[in-house]
Design a protein around this motif. Structure first.
Motif, PDB file in Angstrom:
ATOM      1  N   ASP A   1       0.870  -1.173   0.000  1.00 59.28           N
ATOM      2  CA  ASP A   1       0.000   0.000   0.000  1.00 59.28           C
ATOM      3  C   ASP A   1       0.905   1.221   0.000  1.00 59.28           C
ATOM      4  N   SER A   2       1.090   1.825  -1.159  1.00 61.32           N
ATOM      5  CA  SER A   2       2.046   2.918  -1.300  1.00 61.32           C
ATOM      6  C   SER A   2       1.619   4.189  -0.565  1.00 61.32           C
ATOM      7  N   ALA A   3       0.380   4.231  -0.119  1.00 61.03           N
ATOM      8  CA  ALA A   3      -0.081   5.405   0.613  1.00 61.03           C
ATOM      9  C   ALA A   3       0.398   5.392   2.065  1.00 61.03           C
ATOM     10  N   ALA A   4       0.838   4.252   2.561  1.00 63.19           N
ATOM     11  CA  ALA A   4       1.308   4.151   3.942  1.00 63.19           C
ATOM     12  C   ALA A   4       2.651   4.864   4.083  1.00 63.19           C
ATOM     13  N   ASP A   5       2.939   5.291   5.301  1.00 62.77           N
ATOM     14  CA  ASP A   5       4.191   6.013   5.558  1.00 62.77           C
ATOM     15  C   ASP A   5       5.283   5.115   6.117  1.00 62.77           C
ATOM     16  N   ASP A   6       4.913   3.963   6.645  1.00 62.87           N
ATOM     17  CA  ASP A   6       5.879   3.105   7.339  1.00 62.87           C
ATOM     18  C   ASP A   6       5.565   1.652   6.985  1.00 62.87           C
ATOM     19  N   PRO A   7       6.583   0.852   6.648  1.00 65.31           N
ATOM     20  CA  PRO A   7       6.304  -0.542   6.293  1.00 65.31           C
ATOM     21  C   PRO A   7       5.748  -1.368   7.442  1.00 65.31           C
ATOM     22  N   ALA A   8       5.999  -0.930   8.677  1.00 66.93           N
ATOM     23  CA  ALA A   8       5.486  -1.667   9.836  1.00 66.93           C
ATOM     24  C   ALA A   8       4.072  -1.262  10.213  1.00 66.93           C
ATOM     25  N   ALA A   9       3.514  -0.256   9.535  1.00 68.08           N
ATOM     26  CA  ALA A   9       2.163   0.202   9.859  1.00 68.08           C
ATOM     27  C   ALA A   9       1.133  -0.841   9.435  1.00 68.08           C
ATOM     28  N   PRO A  10       0.037  -1.000  10.187  1.00 68.67           N
ATOM     29  CA  PRO A  10      -1.003  -1.960   9.800  1.00 68.67           C
ATOM     30  C   PRO A  10      -1.510  -1.683   8.388  1.00 68.67           C
ATOM     31  N   GLY A  11      -1.558  -2.726   7.573  1.00 67.43           N
ATOM     32  CA  GLY A  11      -2.063  -2.611   6.224  1.00 67.43           C
ATOM     33  C   GLY A  11      -1.061  -2.144   5.194  1.00 67.43           C
ATOM     34  N   ALA A  12       0.137  -1.747   5.623  1.00 66.96           N
ATOM     35  CA  ALA A  12       1.130  -1.260   4.655  1.00 66.96           C
ATOM     36  C   ALA A  12       1.612  -2.382   3.749  1.00 66.96           C
ATOM     37  N   LEU A  13       1.714  -3.582   4.300  1.00 66.63           N
ATOM     38  CA  LEU A  13       2.255  -4.725   3.560  1.00 66.63           C
ATOM     39  C   LEU A  13       1.441  -5.977   3.848  1.00 66.63           C
ATOM     40  N   LEU A  14       1.278  -6.785   2.823  1.00 62.74           N
ATOM     41  CA  LEU A  14       0.815  -8.159   2.987  1.00 62.74           C
ATOM     42  C   LEU A  14       1.739  -9.021   2.143  1.00 62.74           C
ATOM     43  N   ALA A  15       2.329 -10.026   2.759  1.00 67.24           N
ATOM     44  CA  ALA A  15       3.300 -10.846   2.032  1.00 67.24           C
ATOM     45  C   ALA A  15       3.151 -12.303   2.426  1.00 67.24           C
ATOM     46  N   PHE A  16       3.394 -13.187   1.444  1.00 67.54           N
ATOM     47  CA  PHE A  16       3.291 -14.617   1.718  1.00 67.54           C
ATOM     48  C   PHE A  16       3.838 -15.413   0.545  1.00 67.54           C
ATOM     49  N   ASP A  17       4.179 -16.655   0.830  1.00 64.24           N
ATOM     50  CA  ASP A  17       4.608 -17.579  -0.217  1.00 64.24           C
ATOM     51  C   ASP A  17       3.382 -18.074  -0.973  1.00 64.24           C
ATOM     52  N   THR A  18       3.490 -18.091  -2.297  1.00 60.35           N
ATOM     53  CA  THR A  18       2.360 -18.521  -3.124  1.00 60.35           C
ATOM     54  C   THR A  18       2.359 -20.016  -3.379  1.00 60.35           C
ATOM     55  N   GLY A  19       3.527 -20.633  -3.407  1.00 59.63           N
ATOM     56  CA  GLY A  19       3.661 -22.051  -3.740  1.00 59.63           C
ATOM     57  C   GLY A  19       5.024 -22.294  -4.351  1.00 59.63           C
ATOM     58  N   PRO A  20       5.251 -23.455  -4.904  1.00 62.08           N
ATOM     59  CA  PRO A  20       6.529 -23.723  -5.555  1.00 62.08           C
ATOM     60  C   PRO A  20       6.677 -22.855  -6.800  1.00 62.08           C
ATOM     61  N   ALA A  21       7.912 -22.543  -7.151  1.00 63.09           N
ATOM     62  CA  ALA A  21       8.170 -21.810  -8.389  1.00 63.09           C
ATOM     63  C   ALA A  21       9.195 -22.588  -9.208  1.00 63.09           C
ATOM     64  N   ASN A  22      10.423 -22.115  -9.261  1.00 65.10           N
ATOM     65  CA  ASN A  22      11.402 -22.753 -10.148  1.00 65.10           C
ATOM     66  C   ASN A  22      12.010 -24.040  -9.602  1.00 65.10           C
ATOM     67  N   ALA A  23      11.981 -24.250  -8.282  1.00 62.31           N
ATOM     68  CA  ALA A  23      12.703 -25.388  -7.709  1.00 62.31           C
ATOM     69  C   ALA A  23      12.290 -26.731  -8.319  1.00 62.31           C
ATOM     70  N   PRO A  24      11.000 -27.088  -8.361  1.00 63.05           N
ATOM     71  CA  PRO A  24      10.649 -28.394  -8.939  1.00 63.05           C
ATOM     72  C   PRO A  24      10.919 -28.478 -10.430  1.00 63.05           C
ATOM     73  N   ILE A  25      10.782 -27.358 -11.143  1.00 66.13           N
ATOM     74  CA  ILE A  25      11.104 -27.351 -12.572  1.00 66.13           C
ATOM     75  C   ILE A  25      12.591 -27.614 -12.769  1.00 66.13           C
ATOM     76  N   ASN A  26      13.410 -26.900 -12.008  1.00 63.72           N
ATOM     77  CA  ASN A  26      14.855 -27.092 -12.117  1.00 63.72           C
ATOM     78  C   ASN A  26      15.263 -28.516 -11.765  1.00 63.72           C
ATOM     79  N   ASP A  27      14.612 -29.082 -10.743  1.00 61.00           N
ATOM     80  CA  ASP A  27      14.945 -30.454 -10.338  1.00 61.00           C
ATOM     81  C   ASP A  27      14.688 -31.435 -11.480  1.00 61.00           C
ATOM     82  N   VAL A  28      13.559 -31.284 -12.159  1.00 64.44           N
ATOM     83  CA  VAL A  28      13.241 -32.163 -13.285  1.00 64.44           C
ATOM     84  C   VAL A  28      14.233 -31.956 -14.423  1.00 64.44           C
ATOM     85  N   MET A  29      14.540 -30.722 -14.738  1.00 61.20           N
ATOM     86  CA  MET A  29      15.480 -30.441 -15.822  1.00 61.20           C
ATOM     87  C   MET A  29      16.847 -31.043 -15.539  1.00 61.20           C
TER      88      MET A  29
END
Length: 361
Positions: A172-200
């Motif tokens: 939320d670019s309107a927030a003044d501080d990254p620690a402020a409530p609602g400024a950020l929401l972050a999380f892992d979505t799932g696997p990305a390149n690791a399983p693809i690279n392993d198969v390759m």
């Protein structure tokens, strides 16, 4: 203590794709970005990569000395190429991650790096957040917030990192501080390149699916995707985080498929999990900026563009370096940690309150 004002920090990242070590210089006061310095990369040799693979899933109580030697020596080899800096941010190599269970394990000791280079080293960034009840990951979001301010973004924007594991930061670019409530929401979505690279690597002796070319020739298996998306992780509310091998069943499921179909299915799994993750966000992003190796996978990027109702572009489209963003993040976090500023918050790791972290060697 560091001087007040701008600090020249050198950050590192050795990701779960196990390709090598990134290092980048950032000028910052721990709040704002003042400038970007040089960067460099040091690949792991096949022998070094094999050693690290053998130690995946091991903990601090296990004998990981061989892996630590690889990680520390590779970092020293790379970091000594740089000119003088005030501080180093050393992430180490994640071997295991089990928030709510055994914790997290980033292999490598900052003391050895500091002694070899004669520069203070901030390291062990995740443990304090874990001890305070957080997930310990992802940690780049505070840097993403600073980048959004540097870019002067006004609408909500998402940074999507497609490394070994995928993760999203909604800013939320309107927030003044990254620690402020609602400024950020972050999380892992799932696997990305690791399983693809392993198969390759296991089937074709290639490090990755260059440009998504093999995936483009294959056909994703819809029944495997449906089973994958039925995993309990996708019903959990963010913030949440993953270990590199939490979706081992997905890799097992594609084992009977042809090379092209297996990689196409794994690529579609990344796309499906990212689409699901963005749908879990409370507000829509005006734009998704993609970093990590996945941004170079045309099949993955085209799939995301088709499925998302917003612009999807590599971070280079706004003048950033997608190969070095995470290394820059740990330069930024090193300065914040040394100054006692928060590096995680309830919206990024689920920790109860904004929390600093790291040790200083």
């Amino acid at each position: 203590m560091l001087q007040s004002g701008t600090v020249t920090a050198l950050g590192t990242m050795s990701g779960t794709s196990l390709d090598g070590v990134d290092a980048a210089v950032l000028m910052t006061d721990g709040v704002d970005i003042m400038g970007f310095g040089p960067s460099d990369y040091r690949a792991y040799s096949p022998k070094e990569r094999a050693i690290l693979r053998r130690h995946l899933g091991l903990w601090q109580t296990d004998d990981v000395s061989a892996a630590a030697d690889v990680v520390e020596a590779a970092h020293i080899d790379l970091l000594q190429r740089f000119g003088p800096v005030d501080l180093i941010g050393f992430h180490g190599q994640t071997l295991a991650h089990d928030p709510g269970g055994r914790g997290t394990h980033q292999c490598g000791n900052g003391d050895r790096i500091a002694n070899a280079l004669g520069v203070p080293v901030a390291w062990d960034f995740r443990s304090q957040d874990i001890r305070a009840g957080g997930q310990g990951a992802p940690l780049a979001p505070f840097y993403h917030f600073a980048l959004a301010k540097w870019l002067e973004v006004e609408a909500p924007i998402a940074f999507l990192n497609l490394g070994g594991v995928g993760n999203i930061t909604l800013v939320d670019s309107a927030a003044d501080d990254p620690a402020a409530p609602g400024a950020l929401l972050a999380f892992d979505t799932g696997p990305a390149n690791a399983p693809i690279n392993d198969v390759m690597q296991s089937r074709l002796g290639e490090e990755y699916d260059a440009g998504g070319a093999l995936a483009a020739r294959g056909r994703a298996a819809p029944e495997i995707i449906r089973s994958f998306m039925d995993h309990p992780y996708f019903r959990m509310s963010p913030p949440k985080s993953l270990d590199r091998d939490d979706f081992a069943a997905l890799s097992q499921a594609v084992a009977p498929l042809s090379d092209a179909d297996a990689v196409a299915t794994l690529t579609e799994a990344v796309i499906a999990s990212v689409v699901h993750g963005l749908a879990q966000c409370p507000v829509s992003a005006s734009k998704v900026l993609v970093t990590g190796g996945g941004r170079k996978n045309d099949t993955m990027m085209q799939g995301l563009s088709r499925r998302l109702n917003c612009s999807v572009a590599p971070v280079e489209s706004v003048g950033l370096n997608g190969d070095m963003l995470e290394a820059q993040a740990f330069a930024y976090l090193a300065v914040r940690a040394e100054k006692g500023l928060p590096i995680s918050a309830p919206g990024t790791t689920g920790v109860a309150a904004p929390t600093t972290g790291g040790r200083l060697s």
